[in-house]
Motif scaffolding. Structure first.
Motif, PDB file in Angstrom:
ATOM      1  N   ARG A 218      64.122  37.777 -16.531  1.00 36.05           N
ATOM      2  CA  ARG A 218      63.862  36.093 -16.832  1.00 36.05           C
ATOM      3  C   ARG A 218      62.487  36.291 -17.308  1.00 36.05           C
ATOM      4  O   ARG A 218      62.068  35.396 -18.315  1.00 36.05           O
ATOM      5  CB  ARG A 218      64.395  35.486 -15.954  1.00 36.05           C
ATOM      6  N   ALA A 219      61.531  36.797 -16.431  1.00 44.41           N
ATOM      7  CA  ALA A 219      60.149  36.820 -16.876  1.00 44.41           C
ATOM      8  C   ALA A 219      59.701  37.347 -18.078  1.00 44.41           C
ATOM      9  O   ALA A 219      58.451  37.367 -18.901  1.00 44.41           O
ATOM     10  CB  ALA A 219      59.257  37.511 -15.710  1.00 44.41           C
ATOM     11  N   GLU A 224      62.523  27.684 -21.515  1.00 41.78           N
ATOM     12  CA  GLU A 224      62.457  26.216 -22.468  1.00 41.78           C
ATOM     13  C   GLU A 224      61.675  25.260 -21.502  1.00 41.78           C
ATOM     14  O   GLU A 224      62.280  25.068 -20.491  1.00 41.78           O
ATOM     15  CB  GLU A 224      63.788  25.902 -22.953  1.00 41.78           C
ATOM     16  N   VAL A 225      60.702  24.647 -22.148  1.00 41.57           N
ATOM     17  CA  VAL A 225      59.822  23.814 -21.328  1.00 41.57           C
ATOM     18  C   VAL A 225      60.012  22.510 -22.140  1.00 41.57           C
ATOM     19  O   VAL A 225      59.792  22.569 -23.445  1.00 41.57           O
ATOM     20  CB  VAL A 225      58.443  24.121 -21.215  1.00 41.57           C
ATOM     21  N   THR A 226      60.051  21.130 -21.363  1.00 40.65           N
ATOM     22  CA  THR A 226      59.797  20.046 -22.109  1.00 40.65           C
ATOM     23  C   THR A 226      59.017  19.127 -21.292  1.00 40.65           C
ATOM     24  O   THR A 226      58.886  19.236 -19.944  1.00 40.65           O
ATOM     25  CB  THR A 226      61.368  19.167 -22.091  1.00 40.65           C
ATOM     26  N   VAL A 227      57.826  18.566 -22.001  1.00 42.18           N
ATOM     27  CA  VAL A 227      57.149  17.813 -21.298  1.00 42.18           C
ATOM     28  C   VAL A 227      56.950  16.332 -21.859  1.00 42.18           C
ATOM     29  O   VAL A 227      57.000  16.467 -22.957  1.00 42.18           O
ATOM     30  CB  VAL A 227      55.428  18.515 -21.682  1.00 42.18           C
ATOM     31  N   PHE A 255      58.556  23.437 -25.912  1.00 43.45           N
ATOM     32  CA  PHE A 255      58.166  24.582 -26.482  1.00 43.45           C
ATOM     33  C   PHE A 255      58.773  25.765 -25.637  1.00 43.45           C
ATOM     34  O   PHE A 255      59.364  25.502 -24.707  1.00 43.45           O
ATOM     35  CB  PHE A 255      56.512  24.521 -26.471  1.00 43.45           C
ATOM     36  N   ALA A 256      58.652  27.024 -26.071  1.00 43.40           N
ATOM     37  CA  ALA A 256      59.271  28.223 -25.422  1.00 43.40           C
ATOM     38  C   ALA A 256      57.888  28.660 -24.908  1.00 43.40           C
ATOM     39  O   ALA A 256      56.950  28.842 -25.208  1.00 43.40           O
ATOM     40  CB  ALA A 256      59.799  29.245 -26.476  1.00 43.40           C
ATOM     41  N   GLU A 280      65.322  28.160 -17.328  1.00 44.31           N
ATOM     42  CA  GLU A 280      64.992  29.606 -17.336  1.00 44.31           C
ATOM     43  C   GLU A 280      66.446  29.804 -18.330  1.00 44.31           C
ATOM     44  O   GLU A 280      67.627  29.446 -17.897  1.00 44.31           O
ATOM     45  CB  GLU A 280      65.211  30.163 -15.863  1.00 44.31           C
ATOM     46  N   PRO A 281      66.088  31.098 -18.851  1.00 47.52           N
ATOM     47  CA  PRO A 281      67.335  31.382 -19.496  1.00 47.52           C
ATOM     48  C   PRO A 281      68.230  32.215 -18.790  1.00 47.52           C
ATOM     49  O   PRO A 281      68.045  32.831 -17.700  1.00 47.52           O
ATOM     50  CB  PRO A 281      66.689  32.678 -20.461  1.00 47.52           C
ATOM     51  N   SER A 282      69.488  32.035 -19.135  1.00 47.18           N
ATOM     52  CA  SER A 282      70.538  32.754 -18.264  1.00 47.18           C
ATOM     53  C   SER A 282      70.587  34.298 -18.713  1.00 47.18           C
ATOM     54  O   SER A 282      70.063  34.874 -19.502  1.00 47.18           O
ATOM     55  CB  SER A 282      71.798  31.957 -18.524  1.00 47.18           C
TER      56      SER A 282
END
Length: 297
Positions: A218-219, A224-227, A255-256, A280-282
């Motif tokens: 995952r790292a 995917e981030v939403t602010v 943003f990613a 986090e991506p699956s």
């Protein structure tokens, strides 16, 4: 058993001009659940055939509990195998088949086997010819999990199982790991692999493209981030790790984020942030990162 239970060293298999497995080097220690992922044709089944001594490598070698996999008589004392398509003796009952497998295998915990029969809701009094695909699979799973073999090799082991039985399968995998057994799990069920595996190897065109724990994988991939914010929008254009920055003009930024989050958090510290969410991506999304382009995503 200490050390590595399964090892491959430059393992390669060619069929004429086709290279099915290419220079595969892998170490799997005792007590680990290792997920082996890849689409059809990636070389998973060929790898398993070489581990079982059913196919001879073109180059390299594999070992099971320190025994060369090509020495099948000795190597098979240290493993149990669940194939993707289980074939049973049609006239024998489930109980007779389990008895036969226990008598010829590397040792069986009979009390635990009886417990598994109940947990998998398996009627062992019926002849195998009456069994559904799922019940044939249950016979193989019960026989494998009840052994005390150091290595359990499982190729698409939950095909034909309903969701309740899949849950029992996951529990049995964890119990095997707790006993110090190693589970080598080849599967297309990404949620299953994500739920039970300690590490994952992704195979592409016969080559390993990644071997890591699920958190490590995952790292390596984007989150995917939403602010949500009030006032002036935070300046994120030049922040390392941020890509695809989008401001919808509604007080939200999307943003990613790749890699450590510290630079992004520092950039946001001076802004009037009211909400911050990270998805986090699956494992499935990470898997598609490797194969999406060639599968026409």
């Amino acid at each position: 058993m200490a050390g590595f239970v399964l090892r491959t060293h430059h393992l390669t298999k060619r069929y004429g001009r086709l290279t099915a497995v290419d220079d595969l080097t892998l170490d799997v220690p005792a007590g680990e659940v290792f997920g082996f992922l890849g689409p059809n044709g990636a070389g998973k089944s060929t790898t398993i055939r070489m581990l079982l001594g059913l196919a001879r490598p073109t180059a390299g070698h594999a070992s099971i509990a320190g025994v060369d996999a090509a020495d099948t008589a000795r190597a098979h004392r240290h493993l149990a195998y669940v194939p993707a398509d289980v074939a049973l003796w049609p006239r024998l009952t489930g109980a007779e088949i389990l008895h036969l497998l226990a008598a010829t295998g590397p040792g069986t915990d009979l009390g635990y086997r009886d417990e598994l029969i109940g947990r998998f809701e398996l009627d062992t009094s019926k002849p195998a010819r009456t069994y559904s695909t799922g019940n044939r699979q249950k016979i193989a799973l019960v026989a494998a999990f009840a052994t005390r073999a150091p290595l359990l090799i499982m190729d698409e082991p939950t095909s034909g199982l309903d969701p309740l039985m899949e849950r029992e399968f996951r529990t049995a995998v964890r119990e095997a790991r707790d006993r110090g057994q190693t589970v080598f799990l080849s599967s297309h069920q990404l949620a299953e692999v994500e739920a039970v595996c300690d590490r994952v190897g992704i195979l592409r065109a016969g080559r390993l493209v990644e071997v890591a724990s699920v958190p490590q994988l995952r790292a390596l991939h984007r989150a995917e981030v939403t602010v949500a914010y009030t006032g002036a929008a935070p300046a994120l254009d030049a922040v390392p790790g941020i890509d695809g920055l989008a401001d919808g003009g509604d007080g939200r930024l999307r943003f990613a984020l790749t890699g450590p989050p510290a630079p992004a958090l520092r950039a946001l510290a001076g802004a009037e942030v009211t909400a911050f969410t990270v998805r986090e991506p699956s494992l499935e999304e990470m898997f598609l990162d490797y194969y999406g382009a060639e599968q026409g995503r």
